[in-house]
Design an enzyme around this catalytic site. Structure first.
Site, PDB file in Angstrom:
ATOM      1  N   ARG A 103       0.887  -1.176   0.000  1.00 17.20           N
ATOM      2  CA  ARG A 103       0.000   0.000   0.000  1.00 17.20           C
ATOM      3  C   ARG A 103       0.919   1.218   0.000  1.00 17.20           C
ATOM      4  O   ARG A 103       1.659   1.427   0.963  1.00 17.20           O
ATOM      5  CB  ARG A 103      -0.905  -0.008   1.229  1.00 17.20           C
ATOM      6  CG  ARG A 103      -1.558   1.336   1.470  1.00 17.20           C
ATOM      7  CD  ARG A 103      -2.685   1.261   2.452  1.00 17.20           C
ATOM      8  NE  ARG A 103      -3.829   0.596   1.856  1.00 17.20           N
ATOM      9  CZ  ARG A 103      -5.049   0.576   2.396  1.00 17.20           C
ATOM     10  NH1 ARG A 103      -5.273   1.178   3.531  1.00 17.20           N
ATOM     11  NH2 ARG A 103      -6.044  -0.033   1.784  1.00 17.20           N
ATOM     12  N   HIS A 130      -7.199   1.078  -6.630  1.00 20.50           N
ATOM     13  CA  HIS A 130      -7.377   0.162  -5.481  1.00 20.50           C
ATOM     14  C   HIS A 130      -7.997  -1.122  -6.062  1.00 20.50           C
ATOM     15  O   HIS A 130      -9.169  -1.427  -5.823  1.00 20.50           O
ATOM     16  CB  HIS A 130      -8.286   0.823  -4.442  1.00 20.50           C
ATOM     17  CG  HIS A 130      -8.250   0.167  -3.092  1.00 20.50           C
ATOM     18  ND1 HIS A 130      -7.504  -0.957  -2.806  1.00 20.50           N
ATOM     19  CD2 HIS A 130      -8.879   0.494  -1.924  1.00 20.50           C
ATOM     20  CE1 HIS A 130      -7.675  -1.291  -1.547  1.00 20.50           C
ATOM     21  NE2 HIS A 130      -8.499  -0.432  -0.987  1.00 20.50           N
ATOM     22  N   GLN A 133      -9.929  -3.840  -3.941  1.00 25.30           N
ATOM     23  CA  GLN A 133     -11.223  -3.349  -3.484  1.00 25.30           C
ATOM     24  C   GLN A 133     -12.290  -3.534  -4.564  1.00 25.30           C
ATOM     25  O   GLN A 133     -13.390  -4.026  -4.305  1.00 25.30           O
ATOM     26  CB  GLN A 133     -11.104  -1.855  -3.122  1.00 25.30           C
ATOM     27  CG  GLN A 133     -12.397  -1.260  -2.608  1.00 25.30           C
ATOM     28  CD  GLN A 133     -12.768  -1.813  -1.251  1.00 25.30           C
ATOM     29  OE1 GLN A 133     -11.980  -1.759  -0.312  1.00 25.30           O
ATOM     30  NE2 GLN A 133     -13.965  -2.357  -1.118  1.00 25.30           N
ATOM     31  N   ASP A 217     -17.277   6.945  -1.381  1.00 28.95           N
ATOM     32  CA  ASP A 217     -16.003   6.805  -0.670  1.00 28.95           C
ATOM     33  C   ASP A 217     -15.696   8.168  -0.038  1.00 28.95           C
ATOM     34  O   ASP A 217     -16.347   9.170  -0.378  1.00 28.95           O
ATOM     35  CB  ASP A 217     -14.909   6.374  -1.670  1.00 28.95           C
ATOM     36  CG  ASP A 217     -13.553   6.141  -1.020  1.00 28.95           C
ATOM     37  OD1 ASP A 217     -13.487   6.010   0.218  1.00 28.95           O
ATOM     38  OD2 ASP A 217     -12.540   6.088  -1.758  1.00 28.95           O
ATOM     39  N   ARG A 286     -13.520  -8.793   1.168  1.00 27.75           N
ATOM     40  CA  ARG A 286     -12.090  -8.488   0.954  1.00 27.75           C
ATOM     41  C   ARG A 286     -11.250  -9.722   1.290  1.00 27.75           C
ATOM     42  O   ARG A 286     -10.274 -10.035   0.611  1.00 27.75           O
ATOM     43  CB  ARG A 286     -11.659  -7.305   1.829  1.00 27.75           C
ATOM     44  CG  ARG A 286     -12.177  -5.947   1.389  1.00 27.75           C
ATOM     45  CD  ARG A 286     -11.597  -5.487   0.058  1.00 27.75           C
ATOM     46  NE  ARG A 286     -10.155  -5.380   0.057  1.00 27.75           N
ATOM     47  CZ  ARG A 286      -9.460  -4.343   0.527  1.00 27.75           C
ATOM     48  NH1 ARG A 286     -10.090  -3.293   1.002  1.00 27.75           N
ATOM     49  NH2 ARG A 286      -8.131  -4.325   0.495  1.00 27.75           N
TER      50      ARG A 286
END
Ligand code: CP
Ligand code: NVA
Length: 301
Positions: A103, A130, A133, A217, A286
């Site tokens: 990350r 991402h 995700q 988001d 996830r």
């Protein structure tokens, strides 16, 4: 040749569906308590330049369930590019571990890691994308709606990393995507040019009108904290709240959010905790999708 997941564009349509199939199987096995140690004795290095709850816990738990082991490397441990070059980190880790997940702030760091590592590199979020995700989110939508072919997904808020990965996925898979952002906060232009089924607007009510999935988001992503106050003012009309949702025509729309949520900013409590919200089913996935991604990359490397 070893495979990476630096971007959704690293995968073909068929490969994305292969990961979904693999994930479905792994999730079923996990739920039924059937052993599935497909990465027995393998080690995952998890490099973090930013904080995380979901990414850290789901990768580590996933690796344990697959019979392997994960090592958490906090920002202060490695200091990529400061204590040691990105290239040298990649070359060292490749001698010890079987997969690297990172990350990072800049997409160029993920690319540099992938170019210099001999093992698969997975993007656990950067400024551009991402991908884990969005694979999780699409898998969740298929679980809830049965297909991606007939759904319209509306992303409302900032044209950020999560939004870009949705656009890349739409370019690959062809599903209908509505994106509503302020004019000055649009997603990556090159990505937008590639998605044929994309409709951009600066009017959230227009984006959600015929949507099956309404997604948001945070307005200020990690690293943009200094802009948070300004963004709160600019993005205010993009809040997902009961008033805005009166514009949604579909009765069975679902609400999604990658989390962490800033409750009372991009989404209100009544929506996040309301009957349409599937955010915690989404968060659970996830775990399952990343097991699928790791097994897929190791199998094909
Ligand atoms: N959605 C997500 O990636 O969460 P974390 O930042 O907690 O990992
Ligand atoms: N866009 C957010 C996603 C967090 C999972 C960020 O980059 O901070």
């Amino acid at each position: 040749m070893k495979r990476d997941l630096t971007s959704i564009f690293d995968l073909t349509k068929d490969e994305i569906y292969e990961i979904f199939e693999l994930t479905k199987d792994l999730k079923e096995k996990q739920k039924k308590g059937i052993e599935h140690k497909l990465l027995k004795d393998k080690t995952l290095a998890m490099v973090f330049e930013k904080p995380s709850l979901r990414t850290r816990v789901t990768f580590e738990t996933g690796m344990t369930q697959l019979g392997g082991h994960a090592i958490y490397l906090a920002p202060a441990d490695i200091q990529m590019g400061k204590r040691e070059s990105v290239k040298d980190v990649a070359k060292n880790l490749s001698r010890w571990v079987d997969i690297i997940m990172a990350r990072v702030f800049s997409h160029s760091t993920i690319k540099e890691l992938a170019e210099n590592a001999d093992v698969p590199v997975i993007n656990g979020l950067c400024d551009l994308e991402h991908p884990c995700q969005i694979l999780c989110d699409l898998f969740t939508i298929i679980e809830k709606k049965g297909t991606l072919e007939k759904v319209t997904i509306a992303f409302v808020g900032d044209g950020n990393n999560v939004c870009n990965s949705f656009i890349a996925a739409s370019a690959r898979l062809g599903f209908k995507l509505h994106v509503a952002t302020p004019v000055d906060y649009q997603p990556n232009k090159e990505y937008m040019a590639q998605a044929k089924n994309l409709y951009w607007t600066d009017k959230p009510e227009a984006a959600i009108r015929d949507a099956d999935v309404i997604y948001t988001d945070v307005w200020a992503s990690m690293g943009q904290e200094a802009e948070a106050e300004l963004r709160k003012r600019i993005f205010r009309p993009f809040q997902i709240n009961s008033e805005l949702l009166k514009n949604a025509n579909k009765k069975d729309y679902v609400i999604m959010h990658c989390l962490p949520a800033h409750r009372g900013e991009e989404i209100t409590d009544e929506v996040l905790d309301g009957p349409h919200s599937i955010v915690f089913d989404q968060a659970e996935n996830r775990l399952h999708i990343q097991k699928g991604i790791m097994v897929f990359l190791c199998k094909n490397s």
